[in-house]
Write a protein that holds these residues in place. Structure first.
Motif, PDB file in Angstrom:
ATOM      1  N   VAL A  55       0.843  -1.208   0.000  1.00 40.81           N
ATOM      2  CA  VAL A  55       0.000   0.000   0.000  1.00 40.81           C
ATOM      3  C   VAL A  55       0.871   1.247   0.000  1.00 40.81           C
ATOM      4  O   VAL A  55       0.615   2.208  -0.739  1.00 40.81           O
ATOM      5  N   GLY A  56       1.917   1.260   0.836  1.00 38.62           N
ATOM      6  CA  GLY A  56       2.832   2.399   0.846  1.00 38.62           C
ATOM      7  C   GLY A  56       3.490   2.599  -0.500  1.00 38.62           C
ATOM      8  O   GLY A  56       3.624   3.731  -0.986  1.00 38.62           O
ATOM      9  N   VAL A  57       3.892   1.493  -1.141  1.00 44.91           N
ATOM     10  CA  VAL A  57       4.505   1.561  -2.473  1.00 44.91           C
ATOM     11  C   VAL A  57       3.516   2.147  -3.475  1.00 44.91           C
ATOM     12  O   VAL A  57       3.849   3.056  -4.243  1.00 44.91           O
ATOM     13  N   CYS A  58       2.291   1.639  -3.471  1.00 44.57           N
ATOM     14  CA  CYS A  58       1.271   2.128  -4.403  1.00 44.57           C
ATOM     15  C   CYS A  58       0.998   3.615  -4.212  1.00 44.57           C
ATOM     16  O   CYS A  58       0.884   4.370  -5.186  1.00 44.57           O
ATOM     17  N   SER A  59       0.886   4.037  -2.958  1.00 45.36           N
ATOM     18  CA  SER A  59       0.580   5.449  -2.704  1.00 45.36           C
ATOM     19  C   SER A  59       1.729   6.354  -3.152  1.00 45.36           C
ATOM     20  O   SER A  59       1.503   7.479  -3.585  1.00 45.36           O
ATOM     21  N   GLN A  60       2.936   5.860  -3.092  1.00 44.29           N
ATOM     22  CA  GLN A  60       4.097   6.645  -3.526  1.00 44.29           C
ATOM     23  C   GLN A  60       4.237   6.644  -5.047  1.00 44.29           C
ATOM     24  O   GLN A  60       4.574   7.658  -5.645  1.00 44.29           O
ATOM     25  N   LEU A  61       3.960   5.513  -5.684  1.00 43.26           N
ATOM     26  CA  LEU A  61       4.103   5.409  -7.128  1.00 43.26           C
ATOM     27  C   LEU A  61       3.005   6.167  -7.870  1.00 43.26           C
ATOM     28  O   LEU A  61       3.258   6.773  -8.907  1.00 43.26           O
ATOM     29  N   GLY A  62       1.774   6.079  -7.368  1.00 46.75           N
ATOM     30  CA  GLY A  62       0.645   6.696  -8.068  1.00 46.75           C
ATOM     31  C   GLY A  62       0.129   5.786  -9.174  1.00 46.75           C
ATOM     32  O   GLY A  62       0.741   4.782  -9.532  1.00 46.75           O
ATOM     33  N   ILE A  63      -1.005   6.165  -9.745  1.00 49.99           N
ATOM     34  CA  ILE A  63      -1.679   5.286 -10.708  1.00 49.99           C
ATOM     35  C   ILE A  63      -1.012   5.259 -12.079  1.00 49.99           C
ATOM     36  O   ILE A  63      -1.296   4.394 -12.879  1.00 49.99           O
ATOM     37  N   ALA A  64      -0.119   6.197 -12.348  1.00 51.44           N
ATOM     38  CA  ALA A  64       0.507   6.235 -13.672  1.00 51.44           C
ATOM     39  C   ALA A  64       1.730   5.323 -13.767  1.00 51.44           C
ATOM     40  O   ALA A  64       2.316   5.192 -14.833  1.00 51.44           O
ATOM     41  N   SER A  65       2.106   4.695 -12.690  1.00 48.36           N
ATOM     42  CA  SER A  65       3.315   3.878 -12.690  1.00 48.36           C
ATOM     43  C   SER A  65       3.126   2.590 -13.477  1.00 48.36           C
ATOM     44  O   SER A  65       2.050   1.998 -13.488  1.00 48.36           O
ATOM     45  N   ASN A  66       4.184   2.165 -14.126  1.00 47.15           N
ATOM     46  CA  ASN A  66       4.174   0.880 -14.822  1.00 47.15           C
ATOM     47  C   ASN A  66       4.781  -0.230 -13.978  1.00 47.15           C
ATOM     48  O   ASN A  66       4.953  -1.347 -14.454  1.00 47.15           O
ATOM     49  N   ILE A  67       5.141   0.074 -12.727  1.00 45.99           N
ATOM     50  CA  ILE A  67       5.703  -0.934 -11.840  1.00 45.99           C
ATOM     51  C   ILE A  67       4.555  -1.750 -11.244  1.00 45.99           C
ATOM     52  O   ILE A  67       3.646  -1.204 -10.630  1.00 45.99           O
ATOM     53  N   LEU A  68       4.618  -3.049 -11.444  1.00 41.41           N
ATOM     54  CA  LEU A  68       3.611  -3.953 -10.900  1.00 41.41           C
ATOM     55  C   LEU A  68       3.887  -4.183  -9.412  1.00 41.41           C
ATOM     56  O   LEU A  68       5.027  -4.420  -9.031  1.00 41.41           O
ATOM     57  N   VAL A  69       2.859  -4.106  -8.590  1.00 45.36           N
ATOM     58  CA  VAL A  69       3.017  -4.279  -7.143  1.00 45.36           C
ATOM     59  C   VAL A  69       2.147  -5.432  -6.672  1.00 45.36           C
ATOM     60  O   VAL A  69       0.984  -5.538  -7.052  1.00 45.36           O
ATOM     61  N   THR A  70       2.720  -6.321  -5.854  1.00 48.64           N
ATOM     62  CA  THR A  70       1.944  -7.395  -5.233  1.00 48.64           C
ATOM     63  C   THR A  70       2.242  -7.408  -3.737  1.00 48.64           C
ATOM     64  O   THR A  70       3.254  -6.872  -3.292  1.00 48.64           O
ATOM     65  N   GLY A  71       1.346  -8.043  -2.978  1.00 43.93           N
ATOM     66  CA  GLY A  71       1.500  -8.091  -1.526  1.00 43.93           C
ATOM     67  C   GLY A  71       1.455  -9.510  -0.996  1.00 43.93           C
ATOM     68  O   GLY A  71       1.499 -10.484  -1.749  1.00 43.93           O
ATOM     69  N   PHE A  72       1.342  -9.592   0.321  1.00 43.75           N
ATOM     70  CA  PHE A  72       1.261 -10.887   0.989  1.00 43.75           C
ATOM     71  C   PHE A  72       0.414 -10.716   2.243  1.00 43.75           C
ATOM     72  O   PHE A  72       0.719  -9.859   3.066  1.00 43.75           O
ATOM     73  N   ASP A  73      -0.638 -11.466   2.363  1.00 46.38           N
ATOM     74  CA  ASP A  73      -1.576 -11.507   3.503  1.00 46.38           C
ATOM     75  C   ASP A  73      -3.020 -11.477   3.035  1.00 46.38           C
ATOM     76  O   ASP A  73      -3.903 -11.963   3.710  1.00 46.38           O
ATOM     77  N   ASN A  74      -3.267 -10.826   1.878  1.00 45.05           N
ATOM     78  CA  ASN A  74      -4.620 -10.691   1.340  1.00 45.05           C
ATOM     79  C   ASN A  74      -5.591 -10.138   2.375  1.00 45.05           C
ATOM     80  O   ASN A  74      -6.653 -10.688   2.611  1.00 45.05           O
ATOM     81  N   ASN A  75      -5.220  -9.037   3.002  1.00 45.69           N
ATOM     82  CA  ASN A  75      -6.149  -8.398   3.927  1.00 45.69           C
ATOM     83  C   ASN A  75      -6.961  -7.337   3.196  1.00 45.69           C
ATOM     84  O   ASN A  75      -6.919  -7.233   1.970  1.00 45.69           O
ATOM     85  N   GLN A  76      -7.709  -6.526   3.941  1.00 43.51           N
ATOM     86  CA  GLN A  76      -8.577  -5.528   3.315  1.00 43.51           C
ATOM     87  C   GLN A  76      -7.800  -4.522   2.484  1.00 43.51           C
ATOM     88  O   GLN A  76      -8.325  -3.949   1.533  1.00 43.51           O
ATOM     89  N   LEU A  77      -6.536  -4.301   2.823  1.00 40.67           N
ATOM     90  CA  LEU A  77      -5.725  -3.327   2.088  1.00 40.67           C
ATOM     91  C   LEU A  77      -5.525  -3.751   0.638  1.00 40.67           C
ATOM     92  O   LEU A  77      -5.626  -2.941  -0.277  1.00 40.67           O
TER      93      LEU A  77
END
Length: 195
Positions: free
Chosen positions: A120-142
């Protein structure tokens, strides 16, 4: 690990504690996590993925995740890149991570975070225009709110089993220590952009 404490009532004496320790099965080699890494490399054709994690120290699960990541990168003939200098798994660490990783690996095209909070922190810093794919671990509400893929460890099922175990332990007045066989599952979401 889910640990629940319960008490067996006694005849006028102090209640006797009963403990149920339920351990999610490591599923051999973290098959769900392995599928997530493959998903990033194969389905999205990423050539410079970076694994973002806190130092492994003596935690076996982190060592397994790093090993799986490195094995899958080699399978796709990609150099595994690991950034393991996070202090902890928080949104704040994810925000700070972006500048550090893009400086170290300018060609980065995927960030595999071992925590949804970091993602989530990565996504908020990158913004929606980024071409960097982001994945997480835990599958929570975030992960659902920010719309990135994540690994579901089946903790709800593990928690339910822990409650059943403590009820059984209280009835029989004994501690319970067991492993569940709850496999990890990949929750794939829309990933054209990170959020």
């Amino acid at each position: 690990i889910v640990v629940i404490h319960g008490y067996k009532p006694t005849n006028g004496e102090s209640p006797a504690p009963v403990v149920a320790g339920i351990y999610p099965d490591l599923d051999g080699e973290y098959s769900g996590y392995r599928l997530l890494v493959r998903h990033v490399l194969e389905n999205h054709n990423r050539k410079c993925p970076v694994l973002a994690m806190v130092p492994e120290q003596e935690v076996e699960t982190r060592k397994i995740k790093r090993k799986v990541f490195e094995e899958e990168c080699r399978r796709f003939q990609i150099e595994p890149r690991v950034y393991n200098e996070l202090d902890k798994y928080t949104v704040k660490e994810g925000v700070a991570l972006v500048d550090k990783v893009t400086h170290l690996f300018p060609e980065v095209d995927a960030l595999i975070c071992l925590s949804d909070a970091v993602a989530v922190g990565v996504c908020s810093q990158l913004g929606i225009a980024s071409n960097i794919l982001v994945t997480g671990f835990d599958n929570n509400q975030l992960s659902a709110a920010f719309n990135f893929s994540s690994v579901d460890q089946g903790l709800e099922e593990v928690g339910a089993r822990a409650v059943e175990a403590i009820e059984e332990g209280i009835k029989e007045w004994r501690d319970i220590d067991m492993r569940t066989f709850q496999a990890h599952v990949v929750r794939v979401r829309h990933e054209i952009r990170c959020c």
